[in-house]
Design a protein around this motif. Structure first.
Motif, mmCIF file in Angstrom:
data_model
loop_
_atom_site.group_PDB
_atom_site.id
_atom_site.type_symbol
_atom_site.label_atom_id
_atom_site.label_comp_id
_atom_site.label_asym_id
_atom_site.label_seq_id
_atom_site.Cartn_x
_atom_site.Cartn_y
_atom_site.Cartn_z
ATOM 1 N N ARG A 50 0.635 -1.329 0.146
ATOM 2 C CA ARG A 50 -0.220 -0.006 0.036
ATOM 3 C C ARG A 50 0.753 1.231 0.025
ATOM 4 N NH1 ARG A 50 -4.429 0.371 4.399
ATOM 5 N NH2 ARG A 50 -5.203 1.941 2.961
ATOM 6 N N ASN A 53 2.332 1.736 -3.494
ATOM 7 C CA ASN A 53 0.954 2.216 -4.334
ATOM 8 C C ASN A 53 0.544 3.341 -4.117
ATOM 9 O OD1 ASN A 53 -1.035 1.238 -6.271
ATOM 10 N ND2 ASN A 53 -2.448 1.724 -4.406
ATOM 11 N N ASP A 71 -5.604 0.176 -3.707
ATOM 12 C CA ASP A 71 -5.515 0.866 -2.074
ATOM 13 C C ASP A 71 -6.830 0.295 -1.512
ATOM 14 O OD1 ASP A 71 -3.934 2.502 0.182
ATOM 15 O OD2 ASP A 71 -5.940 3.215 0.076
ATOM 16 N N LEU A 74 -6.662 -3.559 -1.004
ATOM 17 C CA LEU A 74 -5.632 -3.978 -0.008
ATOM 18 C C LEU A 74 -6.004 -3.537 1.420
ATOM 19 C CD1 LEU A 74 -2.420 -3.291 -2.108
ATOM 20 C CD2 LEU A 74 -3.596 -5.551 -1.712
ATOM 21 N N ARG A 75 -6.696 -2.439 1.521
ATOM 22 C CA ARG A 75 -7.189 -2.016 2.955
ATOM 23 C C ARG A 75 -8.154 -2.902 3.463
ATOM 24 N NH1 ARG A 75 -10.432 3.751 4.337
ATOM 25 N NH2 ARG A 75 -10.632 3.240 6.787
#
Length: 213
Positions: A50, A53, A71, A74-75
């Motif tokens: 992240r 990114n 993002d 992935l969060r």
């Protein structure tokens, strides 16, 4: 279960033990601790992805939207990793009211994520090699740590009951990191290296020297 962290060190683990949810103390190298400890390691790797990114989200245009989508994806995964770690930290008999447990919805969500990413990816004709860019490379590291996490959860399941959907989720998640690595290579300007038979050229027969007649 309410969370309240007022002090990081407690001195209670100085003898190599730690407490599970419910208060039971076990060795820090027990299968359950090793399993959810690897969740923490995996989450740290996803955090690195992240970070790299986010460095590319400062621009404008369609590529920025892809970075924002990655993002957010992935969060969500990071939060799910905390959930599965919490579930693994809860031994049989220590479950509490309102405790979150993984089910088919979480597994299906990962499968739908992969379907979304793969619809515009070229079929693979060889195995991929980690690398090509920082995001891609760390995505592969997340994949390998996730595979190790899966092995540890399986080892734990042979000794104590484990939610079957935890195992299925972790299995799908390693595939997610693989697919996301390919998606990053296609949409974010990072290379995708494919495996080649490195020794094949050396195995070709050498031309014979001419002999005197």
């Amino acid at each position: 279960m309410p969370i309240s962290i007022t002090r990081v060190y407690t001195r209670l683990g100085d003898r190599g033990e730690t407490a599970l949810v419910g208060g039971k103390r076990v060795p820090k190298d027990s299968p359950r601790i090793v399993a959810y400890g690897t969740v923490d390691e995996l989450n740290a790797v996803v955090g690195l992805v992240r970070v790299f990114n986010a460095e590319r989200m400062k621009g404008r245009g369609p590529r920025r939207k892809k970075h924002e989508w990655l993002d957010a994806t992935l969060r969500k995964i990071q939060n799910q990793l905390f959930d599965v770690g919490s579930e693994l930290a809860t031994p049989p008999g220590a479950e509490y009211e309102g405790m979150f447990r993984f089910g088919p919805e979480e597994v299906k969500g990962l499968e739908e994520l992969m379907d979304h990413c793969q619809k515009d990816l070229e079929p693979l004709k060889s195995f991929t090699l980690p690398g090509g860019g920082r995001i891609n490379a760390f995505m592969h590291q997340a994949r390998t740590v996730c595979r190790r996490f899966e092995r540890q959860v399986l080892r734990l399941s042979r000794e104590e009951p484990v939610n079957e959907w935890d195992i299925k989720y972790v299995n799908r998640l390693s595939d997610v990191f693989f697919v996301l690595g390919r998606w990053v290579a296609k949409h974010m300007g990072e290379k995708e290296y494919l495996w080649e038979r490195g020794l094949e050229s050396h195995r070709r027969p050498r031309p014979r020297r001419p002999t005197a007649s």
